[in-house]
Design a protein around this motif. Structure first.
Motif, PDB file in Angstrom:
ATOM      1  N   ARG A 160       0.828  -1.210   0.000  1.00 15.19           N
ATOM      2  CA  ARG A 160       0.000   0.000   0.000  1.00 15.19           C
ATOM      3  C   ARG A 160       0.860   1.258   0.000  1.00 15.19           C
ATOM      4  N   PHE A 161       2.062   1.153   0.546  1.00  9.27           N
ATOM      5  CA  PHE A 161       2.971   2.294   0.602  1.00  9.27           C
ATOM      6  C   PHE A 161       3.981   2.265  -0.544  1.00  9.27           C
ATOM      7  N   GLY A 162       3.759   1.402  -1.498  1.00  8.88           N
ATOM      8  CA  GLY A 162       4.631   1.338  -2.662  1.00  8.88           C
ATOM      9  C   GLY A 162       5.975   0.698  -2.403  1.00  8.88           C
ATOM     10  N   ILE A 163       6.081  -0.108  -1.347  1.00  7.94           N
ATOM     11  CA  ILE A 163       7.351  -0.745  -0.988  1.00  7.94           C
ATOM     12  C   ILE A 163       7.412  -2.141  -1.592  1.00  7.94           C
ATOM     13  N   THR A 164       8.361  -2.346  -2.490  1.00  4.83           N
ATOM     14  CA  THR A 164       8.571  -3.646  -3.125  1.00  4.83           C
ATOM     15  C   THR A 164       9.959  -4.159  -2.748  1.00  4.83           C
ATOM     16  N   PRO A 165      10.048  -5.333  -2.130  1.00  7.81           N
ATOM     17  CA  PRO A 165      11.371  -5.868  -1.771  1.00  7.81           C
ATOM     18  C   PRO A 165      12.198  -6.140  -3.020  1.00  7.81           C
ATOM     19  N   ARG A 166      13.477  -5.828  -2.948  1.00  9.55           N
ATOM     20  CA  ARG A 166      14.355  -6.010  -4.100  1.00  9.55           C
ATOM     21  C   ARG A 166      14.740  -7.473  -4.223  1.00  9.55           C
ATOM     22  N   LEU A 167      14.332  -8.075  -5.309  1.00 12.83           N
ATOM     23  CA  LEU A 167      14.669  -9.472  -5.545  1.00 12.83           C
ATOM     24  C   LEU A 167      16.178  -9.646  -5.681  1.00 12.83           C
ATOM     25  N   GLU A 168      16.836  -8.673  -6.294  1.00 12.93           N
ATOM     26  CA  GLU A 168      18.297  -8.757  -6.461  1.00 12.93           C
ATOM     27  C   GLU A 168      19.008  -8.824  -5.106  1.00 12.93           C
ATOM     28  N   LYS A 169      18.447  -8.167  -4.111  1.00 16.60           N
ATOM     29  CA  LYS A 169      19.048  -8.212  -2.769  1.00 16.60           C
ATOM     30  C   LYS A 169      18.900  -9.603  -2.162  1.00 16.60           C
ATOM     31  N   LEU A 170      17.740 -10.211  -2.354  1.00 19.18           N
ATOM     32  CA  LEU A 170      17.531 -11.570  -1.848  1.00 19.18           C
ATOM     33  C   LEU A 170      18.469 -12.554  -2.536  1.00 19.18           C
ATOM     34  N   GLU A 171      18.702 -12.343  -3.823  1.00 15.76           N
ATOM     35  CA  GLU A 171      19.548 -13.271  -4.579  1.00 15.76           C
ATOM     36  C   GLU A 171      20.993 -13.264  -4.106  1.00 15.76           C
ATOM     37  N   LYS A 172      21.394 -12.254  -3.363  1.00 13.05           N
ATOM     38  CA  LYS A 172      22.762 -12.184  -2.846  1.00 13.05           C
ATOM     39  C   LYS A 172      22.939 -12.973  -1.546  1.00 13.05           C
ATOM     40  N   LYS A 173      21.852 -13.415  -0.954  1.00 15.44           N
ATOM     41  CA  LYS A 173      21.940 -14.174   0.294  1.00 15.44           C
ATOM     42  C   LYS A 173      22.469 -15.575  -0.016  1.00 15.44           C
ATOM     43  N   SER A 174      23.508 -15.965   0.685  1.00 13.05           N
ATOM     44  CA  SER A 174      24.136 -17.252   0.389  1.00 13.05           C
ATOM     45  C   SER A 174      24.197 -18.196   1.586  1.00 13.05           C
ATOM     46  N   ASP A 175      23.785 -17.725   2.748  1.00 12.74           N
ATOM     47  CA  ASP A 175      23.827 -18.560   3.947  1.00 12.74           C
ATOM     48  C   ASP A 175      22.547 -18.346   4.732  1.00 12.74           C
ATOM     49  N   VAL A 176      22.018 -19.431   5.291  1.00 12.65           N
ATOM     50  CA  VAL A 176      20.750 -19.314   6.009  1.00 12.65           C
ATOM     51  C   VAL A 176      20.843 -18.347   7.179  1.00 12.65           C
ATOM     52  N   SER A 177      22.049 -18.140   7.710  1.00 16.72           N
ATOM     53  CA  SER A 177      22.215 -17.179   8.798  1.00 16.72           C
ATOM     54  C   SER A 177      21.957 -15.755   8.330  1.00 16.72           C
ATOM     55  N   ASP A 178      21.986 -15.526   7.005  1.00 19.82           N
ATOM     56  CA  ASP A 178      21.691 -14.203   6.451  1.00 19.82           C
ATOM     57  C   ASP A 178      20.191 -13.958   6.317  1.00 19.82           C
ATOM     58  N   MET A 179      19.398 -14.987   6.585  1.00 18.23           N
ATOM     59  CA  MET A 179      17.953 -14.898   6.400  1.00 18.23           C
ATOM     60  C   MET A 179      17.270 -14.607   7.726  1.00 18.23           C
ATOM     61  N   GLY A 180      16.740 -13.399   7.851  1.00 18.33           N
ATOM     62  CA  GLY A 180      15.939 -13.051   9.015  1.00 18.33           C
ATOM     63  C   GLY A 180      14.460 -13.068   8.657  1.00 18.33           C
ATOM     64  N   GLY A 181      13.645 -12.576   9.575  1.00 22.98           N
ATOM     65  CA  GLY A 181      12.206 -12.581   9.343  1.00 22.98           C
ATOM     66  C   GLY A 181      11.802 -11.839   8.087  1.00 22.98           C
ATOM     67  N   ALA A 182      12.427 -10.690   7.835  1.00 21.92           N
ATOM     68  CA  ALA A 182      12.084  -9.902   6.649  1.00 21.92           C
ATOM     69  C   ALA A 182      12.450 -10.644   5.374  1.00 21.92           C
ATOM     70  N   GLU A 183      13.574 -11.344   5.393  1.00 20.81           N
ATOM     71  CA  GLU A 183      14.006 -12.073   4.196  1.00 20.81           C
ATOM     72  C   GLU A 183      13.077 -13.254   3.898  1.00 20.81           C
ATOM     73  N   TYR A 184      12.634 -13.953   4.948  1.00 20.19           N
ATOM     74  CA  TYR A 184      11.679 -15.036   4.738  1.00 20.19           C
ATOM     75  C   TYR A 184      10.362 -14.486   4.190  1.00 20.19           C
ATOM     76  N   ARG A 185       9.903 -13.382   4.756  1.00 18.26           N
ATOM     77  CA  ARG A 185       8.666 -12.744   4.282  1.00 18.26           C
ATOM     78  C   ARG A 185       8.790 -12.323   2.825  1.00 18.26           C
ATOM     79  N   ASP A 186       9.885 -11.659   2.479  1.00 15.14           N
ATOM     80  CA  ASP A 186      10.051 -11.157   1.117  1.00 15.14           C
ATOM     81  C   ASP A 186      10.229 -12.290   0.110  1.00 15.14           C
TER      82      ASP A 186
END
Length: 245
Positions: A160-186
């Motif tokens: 609703r606020f025009g916020i779209t998570p950047r897919l390119e940012k998610l694609e840079k995650k290489s370890d599960v320790s880099d995944m927090g709640g926001a990353e799982y949601r996105d």
């Protein structure tokens, strides 16, 4: 953990059964999970239907423990180097294994980890964000996946606020320790968009996974999506702003 060491986990099980691609062993009576197992057996066909992936080419072993203490003891003995989680998928010695203990969340835990297991039993590699996004999507009951996932409310609010998570940012995650709640949601949000949004987005996901399965260089999914949908971010926002039954 070698194959022989993994099989040490097999002693002393009270119940055992085969469910489609799953070989399940537990130190408690599995009859209480019979209604859930009916759903779990459908998970493979659901992945094929939504993603176009072929059935698992190898069995997946499930090890279920009656309480957390027994579970922790098994992890400490057989998988001492792995960070503790309430349920785990591991692949070692060519064999996929899911381990979990009885809790109120056991059905969610098993759907999540078994999604990982089935994907890795048929695909040589799965990008971390996509692996987790798909597991988050398929962890809920079939009738709840599209409209009742816990992430949907937050994603719609951000849209609703025009916020779209950047897919390119998610694609840079290489370890599960880099995944927090926001990353799982996105990650879940992008999977939902590709499964329930524009046809071209779904088609590109299916083509991308087919390339991986066929050992063809898949490239970067974000680049492929933007080539098919130049206004991908706008379409993502519109999808969640209008998504309702």
């Amino acid at each position: 953990l070698t194959g022989d060491e993994a099989h040490e986990v097999l002693h002393g099980w009270r119940d055992e059964r085969t469910l489609g691609p799953f070989v399940c062993r537990a130190d408690f009576d599995l009859a209480q999970l019979d209604p859930f197992f009916t759903q779990l057996e459908l998970l493979q066909s659901d992945l094929n239907h939504h993603l176009g992936v072929r059935p698992a080419s190898e069995p997946v072993e499930l090890y279920l423990f009656r309480n957390e203490r027994r579970y922790r003891e098994a992890l400490s003995r057989h998988l001492p180097g792995i960070p503790y989680r309430r349920a785990l998928y591991v692949k070692t010695g060519g064999r996929g294994m899911v381990l979990a203990y009885w809790s109120r969340e056991i059905e969610v835990d098993l759907r999540h980890e078994c999604t990982h297991a089935l994907l890795h039993a048929t695909l040589p590699v799965v990008p971390l964000w996509l692996d987790e996004g798909l597991a988050e999507y398929f962890e809920v009951q079939r009738e709840q996946r599209a409209f009742e996932n816990q992430h949907l409310g937050a994603v719609r609010w951000l849209a609703r606020f025009g916020i779209t998570p950047r897919l390119e940012k998610l694609e840079k995650k290489s370890d599960v320790s880099d995944m927090g709640g926001a990353e799982y949601r996105d990650s879940w949000a992008w999977v939902h968009f590709m499964l329930h949004g524009p046809y071209l987005a779904h088609d590109e996901l299916v083509r991308y996974l087919a390339d991986i399965q066929n050992h063809a260089p898949p490239g970067i999914l974000s680049s492929r999506l933007r080539a098919r949908l130049p206004d991908c971010d706008r379409r993502f926002g519109a999808h969640f702003q209008s998504w309702k039954r």
